[in-house]
Enzyme design. Structure first.
Site, short mmCIF file in Angstrom:
data_model
loop_
_atom_site.label_atom_id
_atom_site.label_comp_id
_atom_site.label_asym_id
_atom_site.label_seq_id
_atom_site.Cartn_x
_atom_site.Cartn_y
_atom_site.Cartn_z
N HIS A 42 0.94 -1.16 0.25
CA HIS A 42 -0.36 -0.20 -0.16
C HIS A 42 0.90 1.23 0.51
O HIS A 42 1.67 1.57 0.58
CB HIS A 42 -1.40 0.20 1.75
N ASP A 85 2.82 2.08 3.59
CA ASP A 85 3.67 0.64 3.66
C ASP A 85 4.81 1.44 3.58
O ASP A 85 6.02 1.66 4.32
CB ASP A 85 3.18 -0.20 3.26
N GLU A 91 -8.68 -13.84 -1.70
CA GLU A 91 -7.88 -14.09 0.30
C GLU A 91 -8.55 -15.32 0.54
O GLU A 91 -9.46 -15.19 0.13
CB GLU A 91 -8.14 -12.69 0.85
N HIS A 144 -10.58 -14.46 3.69
CA HIS A 144 -11.67 -13.85 2.70
C HIS A 144 -12.75 -14.82 2.34
O HIS A 144 -14.46 -14.59 2.56
CB HIS A 144 -11.61 -12.75 1.64
N ASP A 202 -10.57 -11.92 10.05
CA ASP A 202 -9.44 -12.06 9.02
C ASP A 202 -8.73 -12.24 9.96
O ASP A 202 -7.24 -12.02 10.53
CB ASP A 202 -9.30 -11.18 8.56
N ASP A 247 -5.60 -13.97 9.30
CA ASP A 247 -3.80 -13.46 8.52
C ASP A 247 -2.91 -14.86 9.33
O ASP A 247 -1.91 -14.42 9.03
CB ASP A 247 -3.62 -12.60 8.07
N ASP A 256 -0.42 -12.17 2.20
CA ASP A 256 -0.79 -11.18 3.43
C ASP A 256 -1.22 -12.15 4.52
O ASP A 256 -2.25 -12.76 4.79
CB ASP A 256 -2.25 -11.04 2.59
C1 XLS Z 1 -7.13 -6.87 3.77
C2 XLS Z 1 -6.73 -6.75 3.06
C3 XLS Z 1 -5.53 -6.24 2.59
C4 XLS Z 1 -5.70 -5.92 0.63
C5 XLS Z 1 -4.87 -5.17 0.70
O1 XLS Z 1 -8.49 -7.97 4.90
O2 XLS Z 1 -6.37 -9.02 3.33
O3 XLS Z 1 -4.92 -6.66 3.01
O4 XLS Z 1 -4.97 -7.36 0.70
O5 XLS Z 1 -5.26 -3.60 0.69
NI NI Z 2 -5.59 -9.39 1.20
NI NI Z 3 -7.09 -9.52 4.60
#
Ligand code: XLS
Ligand code: NI
Ligand code: NI
Length: 443
Positions: free
Chosen positions: A107, A110, A275, A278, A314, A316, A346
């Site tokens: 981003h 970042d 993702e 997600h 999430d 991750d 991610d």
């Molecule tokens: C958040 C998203 C984010 C995107 C990029 O849940 O996964 O990290 O990948 O903005």
């Molecule tokens: Ni993402």
């Molecule tokens: Ni995410």
């Protein structure tokens, strides 16, 4: 290629991660990811196009709603934003190089701290750090898989960016979006991502959903037209997520995004970045989302991670579910891989994982999981009856009246007549257990 990309080594205890095979006891070696191994006509490196993400790995310190993060990064020990940003980039490229990641993603915020900058000030900061990134990319051969703008963290975007009900806020977001697109193009970014964290609503009582979605389509068209005019030939990806942070996000899942891009004439330029976590938040499996994308010619890229069965946010986490990976890679291989994208981690180490080397372990596990999944899926497709068994379930549509139906040659009266003639149809087993056992046999 030199390992130490700046003048300081940030990860002195870890060297280049090599493939040593499944019998290796070395935790800092790949057990499955042999980058140059050829599977189904391409190397694993070419199939998977692994990418490191800037935000979790070099920015996130493990904060949660109950307190700040316990992780400490040496690159934050600089008083000024430029010093922090270049040190962070040195650390990032040292990490990517040691891991053998060919790509990275970011981003805008970042790369360098925003710190209440005006648009003009932030643009200058981005110019500075992208000049430096050009040098780092050149020296390492590492490429930018995609860039994106963070249009969800700053409180000004609390009601959204491209779907904000207030035009001046939408325009302010556009100023930031333009800078992020410019930065992505400058760095030869192969794709550009839209993840709409606040593009959604919390209550319908204050929301004109039709206006917001019409505006969102216009927002994407405007961004795409600008990037194309600047010569950008890559893909745009929309990253579906059903919720979190907003209660109801417009890019709920791949089917929703497919409908949206087709309705608004965006289908030639926009694909999806799927993702894993997600998908599971949307009550789908990862493989379901991949299949919907593939069937709609939209399988662009992957954000690799995993969720947690016991909660609904999430998390991750790094991928380590081999069954899930194999089922996903079956879809991936049958679809011929990704269109323009790669497998971007991610994913974040757990809050309590505070050793610097832990980020290496997370990525080694994730890369091994995807590589192993792909190797096994290829074996299943080539050696087992998997495809044949699945095809056999649909055999009655391959010829005769079944085929005539698929071609639209039977009206309902003709179809009903056949239905009466066949009487009570024979019971056909779905054979789920057999399919599952085939997967297990090859793991
Ligand atoms: C958040 C998203 C984010 C995107 C990029 O849940 O996964 O990290 O990948 O903005
Ligand atoms: Ni993402
Ligand atoms: Ni995410």
């Amino acid at each position: 290629m030199s390992i130490i990309t700046g003048d300081k080594e940030f990860f002195p205890t870890v060297g280049k991660i090599e493939y040593e095979g499944r019998d290796s006891d070395n935790p800092f070696a790949f057990k499955w990811y042999d980058a140059d191994r050829v599977v189904a006509g391409k190397t694993l490196k070419e199939w998977l196009r692994f990418s490191g993400c800037y935000w979790h790995t070099f920015c996130g310190k493990g904060h949660d709603p109950f307190g700040p993060g316990p992780q400490r990064f040496a690159w934050d020990n600089y008083a000024d934003a430029k010093g922090r940003a270049t040190a962070k980039m040195d650390a990032a490229f040292e990490f990517f190089t040691k891991m053998g990641l060919g790509y990275y993603c970011f981003h805008d915020v970042d790369l360098i701290d925003e710190e209440n900058s005006s648009v003009e000030e932030f643009g200058k900061k981005l110019d500075f750090i992208t000049d430096y990134a050009q040098q780092k990319q050149q020296a390492s051969g590492i490429k930018l898989l995609w860039g994106t703008a963070n249009l969800f963290s700053n409180p000004r975007y609390m009601n959204g960016a491209g779907t904000n009900p207030h035009f001046p806020t939408l325009a302010r977001a556009a100023a930031q979006l333009k800078l992020a697109i410019d930065a992505t193009i400058k760095l030869g970014g192969e794709n550009y991502v839209f993840w709409g964290g606040r593009e959604g609503y919390v209550t319908l009582l204050n929301t004109n959903m039709k206006q917001e979605l019409d505006n969102f389509a216009q927002w994407l068209h405007t961004a795409k037209d600008y990037a194309r005019k600047q010569g950008f030939t890559g893909n745009f990806f929309i990253e579906p997520k059903p919720m979190e942070p907003t209660k109801h996000q417009y890019d709920f899942d791949t089917a929703t995004v497919a409908h949206f891009v087709n309705k608004y004439g965006l289908q030639d330029d926009f694909k999806v970045n799927i993702e894993v976590n997600h998908a599971t938040l949307a009550n789908h499996t990862f493989q379901h989302e991949l299949q919907v994308a593939a069937d709609n010619n939209m399988l662009g890229s992957i954000d690799a991670n995993r969720g947690d069965y016991q909660n609904a946010w999430d998390t991750d986490q790094f991928p380590n579910n081999i069954n899930e990976a194999v089922e996903a890679m079956l879809v991936y291989l049958e679809a011929g891989g990704l269109q323009g994208g790669g497998v971007n981690f991610d994913a974040k180490t757990r809050r309590e994982s505070t050793d610097m080397e832990d980020i290496f372990l997370g990525h080694i596990g994730g890369m091994d999981t995807f590589a192993r999944g792909l190797i096994i899926a290829d074996e299943i497709l080539n050696k087992s009856d998997y495809k044949k068994l699945r095809e056999a379930r649909y055999a009655t549509f391959q010829s005769g009246q079944g085929k005539a139906f698929t071609e639209g040659k039977l009206d309902l009266a003709e179809l009903a007549k056949i239905g009466i003639e066949v009487g009570e149809p024979e019971q056909i087993s779905g054979k789920q257990e057999l399919f599952e056992n085939i997967i297990n046999r090859y793991i």
